[in-house]
Enzyme design. Structure first.
Site, PDB file in Angstrom:
ATOM      1  N   LYS A 234       0.820  -1.213   0.000  1.00 20.99           N
ATOM      2  CA  LYS A 234       0.000   0.000   0.000  1.00 20.99           C
ATOM      3  C   LYS A 234       0.856   1.267   0.000  1.00 20.99           C
ATOM      4  O   LYS A 234       0.419   2.317  -0.432  1.00 20.99           O
ATOM      5  CB  LYS A 234      -0.981  -0.029   1.162  1.00 20.99           C
TER       6      LYS A 234
HETATM    7  C1  LIG Z   1      -4.499  -4.596   0.919  1.00 21.39           C
HETATM    8  C2  LIG Z   1      -3.700  -5.828   0.795  1.00 21.39           C
HETATM    9  C3  LIG Z   1      -4.002  -6.830  -0.143  1.00 21.39           C
HETATM   10  C4  LIG Z   1      -5.208  -6.762  -1.043  1.00 21.39           C
HETATM   11  O1  LIG Z   1      -5.098  -5.753  -2.032  1.00 21.39           O
HETATM   12  P1  LIG Z   1      -6.396  -5.237  -2.807  1.00 21.39           P
HETATM   13  O2  LIG Z   1      -5.921  -4.097  -3.631  1.00 21.39           O
HETATM   14  O3  LIG Z   1      -7.364  -4.804  -1.738  1.00 21.39           O
HETATM   15  O4  LIG Z   1      -6.933  -6.348  -3.609  1.00 21.39           O
HETATM   16  C5  LIG Z   1      -3.163  -7.929  -0.224  1.00 21.39           C
HETATM   17  N1  LIG Z   1      -2.095  -8.062   0.587  1.00 21.39           N
HETATM   18  C6  LIG Z   1      -1.763  -7.123   1.497  1.00 21.39           C
HETATM   19  C7  LIG Z   1      -0.590  -7.333   2.370  1.00 21.39           C
HETATM   20  C8  LIG Z   1      -2.544  -5.962   1.634  1.00 21.39           C
HETATM   21  O5  LIG Z   1      -2.230  -5.033   2.557  1.00 21.39           O
END
Ligand SMILES: *Cc1c(COP(=O)(O)O)cnc(C)c1O
Length: 471
Positions: A118
């Site tokens: 993120k």
């Molecule tokens: C948010 C997240 C996901 C999922 O990503 P999306 O964009 O919501 O599909 C997968 N792995 C981790 C570690 C995350 O923080």
């Protein structure tokens, strides 16, 4: 570049800068570009061995379409992906591939400040929002809710920006000590952490309640439907492609561990922009809403269960609406009806709209899911093959990737969305040991300052008062 809403048949149009500070479009739809800009083979060739900054700049420039001056965009990208945030990467590559075996890779997207992918979008979004707010001479107060990764990534990105004040709600119980410390360390200045004596759902309900009120209706959001976030994830698919493909033009497959479908959607956009991606493989955990959708064409809400890959524990996938818009041939009226049916019946079938799961397949999509046992096995398998430790979310992708790998030499890239240090209990269970922490994470839990969290009950009035006193 014109942005349109998935639910607006008149296709009114906004600029990139207009939608940057917005969540949903006024009609309740999501913002999408009126058409996908194209990256030519020649352009991909010139990026083939370029540092990540050049790739991020080139791809974002296409998606912003001249709405932000080039030199400003370059400055923002340099700030977002700086050495101080991502470490001194080899050859400027902050999203490197780890080779697990022949034609099978994990792409590391978690080398940023909070050790989850993120950061890749949030760091850039922070810069872009700051730029736009300064240009308008405005200040924005953001209210968000988090169960883990999003909160710390947002706080790390917005910390110290004079244009933004961020209030982040999190459940008092339920987050790991590591996640709490990551957030708590960022409290102070323009960052306010609020701990709610309740669960994540209670936090979300409080946000919803306040935003529905006149006084707080202008509060901003940074959730995963924000177009600035989605568009900032496209460059790492381009980079992953260029690293995995022997020659530009060769096909590459991607496997993406999915929750809200933001990460995977960005891969789809890279493919639509002309990156020669063959397959887009959606990997879910035991929460199989997306897996069922891609297999059957039926999108059905399900109550989320808690798993060992908690950032993928979702009951619906908010960004899917953007793909559904394309599958329904960009017919906004049909899409609106489709989404309204989902919202009222909690279930909708593409078949009733002249489409089917075959349309997903035609776009390159397929899907699969994994269980806790599958994840443990994937963590062990990868460790055995290359001595690299993956986290449980990455393990969802790898588990599905091993099963889906075709007997051909098309490289497969599994997205590595977090560092294992965030989920040590599961690593211990899989491997029987926990890898030594790097210096920046050593004793992180002990660094949690006292009073880093302002604690409130599940009570909107307490939240109102705290925001009024501090905004
Ligand atoms: C948010 C997240 C996901 C999922 O990503 P999306 O964009 O919501 O599909 C997968 N792995 C981790 C570690 C995350 O923080």
């Amino acid at each position: 570049m014109k942005m349109i809403s998935t639910r607006d048949a008149a296709k009114v149009g906004w600029s990139y800068k207009d939608v940057l500070l917005a969540g949903l479009a006024p009609d309740g739809g999501l913002y999408v570009p009126s058409e996908y800009p194209q990256l030519s083979r020649a352009e991909l060739e010139t990026l083939k061995s370029a540092p990540y900054l050049d790739i991020a700049y080139a791809v974002k420039k296409k998606l912003i379409g001249g709405d932000i001056p080039d030199e400003e965009l370059r400055r923002m990208v340099e700030q977002a992906y700086s050495e101080s945030s991502f470490g001194a990467a080899e050859g400027g590559n902050i999203v490197p591939l780890v080779k697990v075996e022949e034609d099978f890779y994990v792409q590391q997207l978690s080398l940023g400040p909070t050790a989850a992918f993120k950061d890749m979008a949030m760091q850039q979004l922070g810069q872009e929002m700051d730029y736009e707010l300064k240009r308008r001479g405005e200040h924005l107060t953001i209210l968000g809710a988090t169960s883990g990764d999003t909160g710390s990534a947002a706080e790390a990105a917005f910390k110290g920006l004079g244009t933004v004040t961020l209030f982040m709600l999190s459940p008092e119980a339920g987050m790991s000590a590591f996640q709490k410390a990551q957030m708590g360390m960022l409290s102070g200045g323009n960052i306010f952490n609020i701990s709610v004596r309740g669960r994540f759902d209670d936090c979300q309900d409080l946000v919803k309640e306040l935003k529905g009120e006149e006084e707080f209706s202008k509060l901003g959001a940074v959730n995963s439907i924000n177009w600035g976030r989605i568009s900032s994830q496209v460059p790492y698919f381009v980079s992953g492609y260029l690293q995995a493909a022997a020659r530009v033009g060769d096909p590459v497959d991607f496997v993406v561990p999915s929750g809200n479908f933001g990460d995977m959607l960005s891969g789809y956009i890279a493919k639509q922009m002309g990156v020669p991606i063959r397959r887009l493989i959606v990997a879910t955990n035991e929460n199989t809403v997306l897996d069922k959708l891609f297999r059957t064409g039926v999108y059905e809400l399900a109550s989320a269960q808690v798993t060992s890959s908690p950032s993928m524990d979702i009951s619906k996938a908010s960004n899917y609406e953007r793909l559904a818009f394309d599958v329904l041939r960009r017919d906004a009226a049909a899409l609106t009806k489709y989404m309204k049916e989902f919202e009222s019946k909690k279930c909708v079938d593409l078949k009733d709209y002249g489409a089917s799961a075959d349309d997903f397949a035609a776009l390159g999509f397929s899907s699969d899911s994994s269980t806790h046992a599958n994840r443990l096995q994937a963590i062990r398998d990868v460790y055995k093959k290359c001595k690299y430790v993956i986290d449980p979310h990455t393990a969802d992708a790898v588990s599905v990737g091993f099963r889906e790998k075709k007997q051909d030499s098309v490289p497969m890239v599994c997205m590595g969305t977090a560092l294992p240090v965030k989920f040590e209990d599961t690593i211990q269970e899989a491997l029987g040991f926990i890898p030594e922490r790097s210096a920046r994470f050593k004793d992180l839990e002990k660094a949690l300052p006292e009073n880093a969290f302002h604690v409130i009950d599940i009570d909107a009035e307490q939240l109102r008062q705290y925001i009024r006193a501090n905004a």
